[in-house]
Scaffold this active site. Structure first.
Site, PDB file in Angstrom:
ATOM      1  N   ARG A  19       0.801  -1.236   0.000  1.00 40.13           N
ATOM      2  CA  ARG A  19       0.000   0.000   0.000  1.00 40.13           C
ATOM      3  C   ARG A  19       0.832   1.283   0.000  1.00 40.13           C
ATOM      4  NH1 ARG A  19      -2.985  -3.783  -0.502  1.00 40.13           N
ATOM      5  NH2 ARG A  19      -5.122  -3.887   0.257  1.00 40.13           N
TER       6      ARG A  19
ATOM      7  N   CYS B 265     -10.951  -0.080   3.109  1.00 39.41           N
ATOM      8  CA  CYS B 265     -10.306  -0.317   4.401  1.00 39.41           C
ATOM      9  C   CYS B 265      -9.796   0.987   4.993  1.00 39.41           C
ATOM     10  CB  CYS B 265      -9.151  -1.297   4.240  1.00 39.41           C
ATOM     11  SG  CYS B 265      -9.741  -2.978   4.049  1.00 39.41           S
TER      12      CYS B 265
ATOM     13  N   GLU C 162      -5.161   3.823   5.995  1.00 39.40           N
ATOM     14  CA  GLU C 162      -4.964   3.533   4.573  1.00 39.40           C
ATOM     15  C   GLU C 162      -5.693   4.593   3.743  1.00 39.40           C
ATOM     16  OE1 GLU C 162      -5.694  -0.476   3.040  1.00 39.40           O
ATOM     17  OE2 GLU C 162      -6.421   0.467   1.209  1.00 39.40           O
TER      18      GLU C 162
HETATM   19  N1  EPU Z   1     -11.504 -10.207  10.637  1.00 38.20           N
HETATM   20  C1  EPU Z   1     -12.149 -10.234  11.848  1.00 38.20           C
HETATM   21  N2  EPU Z   1     -13.002  -9.238  12.148  1.00 38.20           N
HETATM   22  C2  EPU Z   1     -13.277  -8.221  11.308  1.00 38.20           C
HETATM   23  C3  EPU Z   1     -12.601  -8.189  10.057  1.00 38.20           C
HETATM   24  C4  EPU Z   1     -11.713  -9.204   9.738  1.00 38.20           C
HETATM   25  O1  EPU Z   1     -11.954 -11.128  12.668  1.00 38.20           O
HETATM   26  O2  EPU Z   1     -14.061  -7.346  11.651  1.00 38.20           O
HETATM   27  C5  EPU Z   1     -10.595 -11.306  10.299  1.00 38.20           C
HETATM   28  C6  EPU Z   1     -11.103 -12.116   9.117  1.00 38.20           C
HETATM   29  O3  EPU Z   1     -11.996 -13.101   9.497  1.00 38.20           O
HETATM   30  C7  EPU Z   1      -9.823 -12.687   8.557  1.00 38.20           C
HETATM   31  C8  EPU Z   1      -8.795 -11.615   8.859  1.00 38.20           C
HETATM   32  O4  EPU Z   1      -9.367 -10.770   9.852  1.00 38.20           O
HETATM   33  O5  EPU Z   1      -9.440 -13.847   9.241  1.00 38.20           O
HETATM   34  C9  EPU Z   1      -8.449 -10.800   7.620  1.00 38.20           C
HETATM   35  O6  EPU Z   1      -9.616 -10.184   7.073  1.00 38.20           O
HETATM   36  P1  EPU Z   1      -9.873 -10.078   5.486  1.00 38.20           P
HETATM   37  O7  EPU Z   1      -9.811 -11.400   4.870  1.00 38.20           O
HETATM   38  O8  EPU Z   1     -11.071  -9.244   5.263  1.00 38.20           O
HETATM   39  O9  EPU Z   1      -8.612  -9.344   4.956  1.00 38.20           O
HETATM   40  P2  EPU Z   1      -8.035  -7.947   5.365  1.00 38.20           P
HETATM   41  O10 EPU Z   1      -6.600  -8.116   5.675  1.00 38.20           O
HETATM   42  O11 EPU Z   1      -8.891  -7.264   6.378  1.00 38.20           O
HETATM   43  C10 EPU Z   1      -7.221  -7.202   2.987  1.00 38.20           C
HETATM   44  C11 EPU Z   1      -7.193  -5.828   2.369  1.00 38.20           C
HETATM   45  C12 EPU Z   1      -8.506  -5.541   1.678  1.00 38.20           C
HETATM   46  C13 EPU Z   1      -8.804  -6.637   0.676  1.00 38.20           C
HETATM   47  C14 EPU Z   1      -8.858  -7.977   1.420  1.00 38.20           C
HETATM   48  C15 EPU Z   1      -9.205  -9.150   0.527  1.00 38.20           C
HETATM   49  C16 EPU Z   1      -5.872  -4.348   3.768  1.00 38.20           C
HETATM   50  C17 EPU Z   1      -5.889  -3.356   4.855  1.00 38.20           C
HETATM   51  N3  EPU Z   1      -7.032  -4.844   3.431  1.00 38.20           N
HETATM   52  O12 EPU Z   1      -8.201  -7.131   4.015  1.00 38.20           O
HETATM   53  O13 EPU Z   1      -8.357  -4.310   0.995  1.00 38.20           O
HETATM   54  O14 EPU Z   1     -10.057  -6.400   0.076  1.00 38.20           O
HETATM   55  O15 EPU Z   1      -7.566  -8.190   2.048  1.00 38.20           O
HETATM   56  O16 EPU Z   1      -8.256  -9.351  -0.435  1.00 38.20           O
HETATM   57  O17 EPU Z   1      -4.816  -4.650   3.218  1.00 38.20           O
HETATM   58  C18 EPU Z   1      -8.762  -1.963   0.828  1.00 38.20           C
HETATM   59  O18 EPU Z   1      -7.625  -1.862   0.405  1.00 38.20           O
HETATM   60  O19 EPU Z   1      -9.521  -0.960   0.916  1.00 38.20           O
HETATM   61  C19 EPU Z   1      -9.221  -3.258   1.273  1.00 38.20           C
HETATM   62  C20 EPU Z   1     -10.374  -3.378   1.868  1.00 38.20           C
END
Ligand code: EPU
Length: 300
Positions: free
Chosen positions: A173, A221, A292
């Site tokens: 990012r 995010c 972000e």
């Molecule tokens: N989780 C929770 N509670 C929550 C949210 C998430 O327990 O309220 C847990 C999920 O169950 C999972 C872990 O946290 O085990 C990771 O969550 P997720 O799979 O949604 O991935 P993320 O790391 O939160 C990243 C990117 C997203 C992208 C997704 C899917 C970042 C900050 N976020 O999310 O990007 O859509 O992977 O590929 O890098 C964005 O850039 O705006 C964005 C949303």
């Protein structure tokens, strides 16, 4: 001469004054831009940039507005949208020149229709190529910068510079394209022939996106995932941030890394909520989350 007269005197530009910012971003918050313009030529962008620099006037560059928080109230300065710089030209079977204002979702659709692949990780990411390049938008370990052969930028001294892939530093990012007041104009991108596996990869990315909130206005995010294999969403969730609210800005109860505008939130409400969430996580874990969302601050 008053700045207003100088800017209105620039050729071939439709300059709007006191233009509402909320419709220009997916969060639907913010005040008014003193001047707003969406040029359709590089020449016009050059003229605007030169004028802003000469007169020491604030300049803000916008893409699709899907990852930004604008200030409230009247914001002095020129807001330039790149949305009208939006052409795509194929140079070879695999290589295209894509303008900064071209939508990432349209680019993904176009390359899939041509039987190409490489951008699957961008499935479901809104916004323009320019915005995506400046923040190296992506998912998992992938980001848009990895696909560029070169990027063409306007530099503050008026020079148009081609930055080759190996002259751009980027990571999770972040990219050096966001530094030094460059304006990203276009990029040459190379894709590859698709294989059957690419469809599964794309569907997997869409599935993960499916677990994120839909419907209400948001800016994706809120925070980056901190170093060390932590998930910002999980940290926020475990710190009890879901459903926290300030005014009409509320943390999603579906995914704690999303802030939603459930009605008439002001940017100040969103900012307060961002601080509140970061504080909660810091108090519980000692981890400092970094936004972000790109937060625009008023310049004088
Ligand atoms: N989780 C929770 N509670 C929550 C949210 C998430 O327990 O309220 C847990 C999920 O169950 C999972 C872990 O946290 O085990 C990771 O969550 P997720 O799979 O949604 O991935 P993320 O790391 O939160 C990243 C990117 C997203 C992208 C997704 C899917 C970042 C900050 N976020 O999310 O990007 O859509 O992977 O590929 O890098 C964005 O850039 O705006 C964005 C949303």
């Amino acid at each position: 001469m008053a700045f207003r007269n100088l800017i209105q005197a620039l050729p071939n530009l439709d300059i709007k004054e006191n233009w509402p910012l909320a419709p220009l971003c997916t969060l639907r918050t913010g005040g008014e831009a003193e001047f707003f313009v969406a040029p359709d030529s590089i020449e016009s962008i050059k003229n605007l940039y030169a004028l802003a620099l000469k007169e020491n006037y604030p300049l803000y560059i916008l893409g699709g507005g899907s990852n930004v928080l604008f200030p409230d109230g009247l914001v002095k300065g020129i807001f330039i949208s790149t949305l009208n710089l939006n052409s795509l030209e194929w140079r070879t079977n695999l290589t295209a020149d894509v303008d900064a204002g071209f939508k990432l979702s349209t680019l993904l659709k176009e390359i899939r229709e041509r039987g190409l692949a490489g951008l699957e990780f961008a499935a479901g990411i809104p916004g323009t190529l320019g915005g995506a390049l400046s923040g190296n938008a992506g998912a998992g370990d992938h980001g848009v910068c990895e696909l560029v052969d070169y990027v063409i930028c306007l530099l503050p001294d008026g020079e148009i510079r081609t930055l080759n892939h190996d002259e751009i530093s980027y990571g999770y990012r972040r990219s050096s394209l966001a530094e030094g007041k460059k304006i990203i104009l276009s990029a040459r991108m190379t894709f590859r022939q698709a294989t059957p596996k690419d469809k599964d990869v794309l569907e997997n990315f869409l599935l993960r996106r499916g677990s994120q909130p839909h419907g209400l206005h948001n800016a994706g995010c809120t925070f980056k995932n901190p170093p060390g294999n932590f998930s910002a969403g999980k940290l926020l969730d475990d710190s009890g941030c879901k459903n926290l609210c300030v005014g009409d800005a509320v943390v999603s109860d579906v995914h704690a890394n999303f802030i939603l505008n459930r009605g008439h939130a002001a940017s100040a409400d969103v900012l307060k909520l961002i601080e509140l969430c970061a504080e909660r996580v810091y108090e519980r874990t000692g981890i400092k989350l970094e936004p972000e969302i790109k937060i625009f601050r008023k310049e004088s």
